[in-house]
Design a protein around this motif. Sequence first.
Motif, short mmCIF file in Angstrom:
data_model
loop_
_atom_site.label_atom_id
_atom_site.label_comp_id
_atom_site.label_asym_id
_atom_site.label_seq_id
_atom_site.Cartn_x
_atom_site.Cartn_y
_atom_site.Cartn_z
N MET A 113 -8.93 -8.74 -5.74
CA MET A 113 -8.50 -7.75 -4.71
C MET A 113 -7.14 -8.45 -4.35
N ARG A 114 -6.33 -7.42 -4.75
CA ARG A 114 -4.76 -8.21 -4.01
C ARG A 114 -4.37 -7.67 -2.74
N LEU A 115 -3.96 -8.45 -2.01
CA LEU A 115 -3.66 -8.28 -0.40
C LEU A 115 -2.03 -8.13 -0.80
N GLU A 116 -1.50 -6.90 -0.58
CA GLU A 116 0.04 -6.92 -0.62
C GLU A 116 0.84 -6.96 0.75
N LYS A 117 2.03 -7.09 0.74
CA LYS A 117 2.74 -7.05 2.20
C LYS A 117 3.41 -5.86 2.21
N CYS A 118 3.45 -5.38 3.48
CA CYS A 118 4.16 -4.23 3.79
C CYS A 118 5.80 -4.29 3.75
N TRP A 119 6.51 -3.58 3.08
CA TRP A 119 7.87 -3.73 2.89
C TRP A 119 8.59 -3.74 4.19
N PHE A 120 8.16 -2.97 5.08
CA PHE A 120 9.15 -2.77 6.44
C PHE A 120 8.66 -3.85 7.48
N CYS A 121 7.32 -4.09 7.69
CA CYS A 121 7.21 -5.01 8.70
C CYS A 121 6.48 -6.33 8.14
N SER A 122 6.03 -6.59 7.19
CA SER A 122 5.55 -7.60 6.36
C SER A 122 4.15 -7.93 7.02
N SER A 123 3.40 -6.90 7.22
CA SER A 123 2.10 -7.09 7.62
C SER A 123 1.33 -6.78 6.24
N THR A 124 -0.05 -7.18 6.47
CA THR A 124 -0.87 -6.95 5.14
C THR A 124 -1.33 -5.75 4.99
N VAL A 125 -1.20 -5.37 3.58
CA VAL A 125 -1.64 -3.88 3.16
C VAL A 125 -2.78 -4.20 2.44
N TYR A 126 -3.89 -3.65 2.67
CA TYR A 126 -5.30 -3.81 2.12
C TYR A 126 -5.35 -2.68 1.14
N PRO A 127 -6.34 -2.81 0.29
CA PRO A 127 -6.33 -1.83 -0.73
C PRO A 127 -6.81 -0.46 -0.27
N GLY A 128 -6.45 0.72 -0.72
CA GLY A 128 -6.89 1.83 -0.18
C GLY A 128 -6.25 2.15 1.15
N HIS A 129 -5.40 1.45 1.68
CA HIS A 129 -4.61 1.65 2.93
C HIS A 129 -3.23 1.89 2.76
N GLY A 130 -2.71 2.54 3.57
CA GLY A 130 -1.19 2.65 3.79
C GLY A 130 -0.69 3.58 2.39
N ILE A 131 0.50 3.61 2.40
CA ILE A 131 1.40 4.38 1.79
C ILE A 131 2.34 3.77 0.65
N GLN A 132 2.40 4.38 -0.56
CA GLN A 132 3.36 3.61 -1.44
C GLN A 132 4.34 4.52 -2.05
N TYR A 133 5.63 4.09 -1.89
CA TYR A 133 6.66 5.00 -2.58
C TYR A 133 7.34 4.19 -3.73
N VAL A 134 7.60 4.96 -4.80
CA VAL A 134 7.89 4.55 -6.02
C VAL A 134 9.70 5.14 -6.29
N ARG A 135 10.42 4.39 -6.27
CA ARG A 135 11.89 5.01 -6.59
C ARG A 135 12.19 5.20 -8.05
#
Length: 167
Positions: free
Chosen positions: A1-23
Amino acid sequence: MRLEKCWFCSSTVYPGHGIQYVRNDAKIFRFCRSKCHKNFKMKRNPRKVKWTKSYRALRGKDMTQDSTFEFERKRNRPERYDRNVFNNTLNAMKKIHKVRAEREVKHIAKRMQGKKQKELQEAQKELEQSIYMVKAPSVLKEDQSLTLPKLKVKVSQKQAAAQQMEE
């Protein structure tokens, strides 16, 4: 399980949460919540938005330059499971957490060092300027003991220049 960082606020993004935008250039922006995604779409600078970690780090409000943060780096090479290494890692995590907490307390104490004196000076100034709200001006003229004595405070050159600019 990889915990990513939010691009804007740098908090933790857990799997299945949040939004992902690909340019178009395959750059991935992960956001922990709609608030961050909305601010990204509004082209806000995270360093100027007060609730982000980058703002707090930039203004010296959070402890950012510390050797304990080196342990949290992203590592792509998996290690072979070893019971001893696992136990040592868990023990080290506890020690690191303890050291980081102590350093955080010192950092906050250092930040708040001159706060008490500054608050006293502000209260003194407020009382001098607003004494008429407590006592009527006619009473103050009659009895000089009710007015506060003028205190001589050492003022640095920068503060003196700022006071002259205000006047």
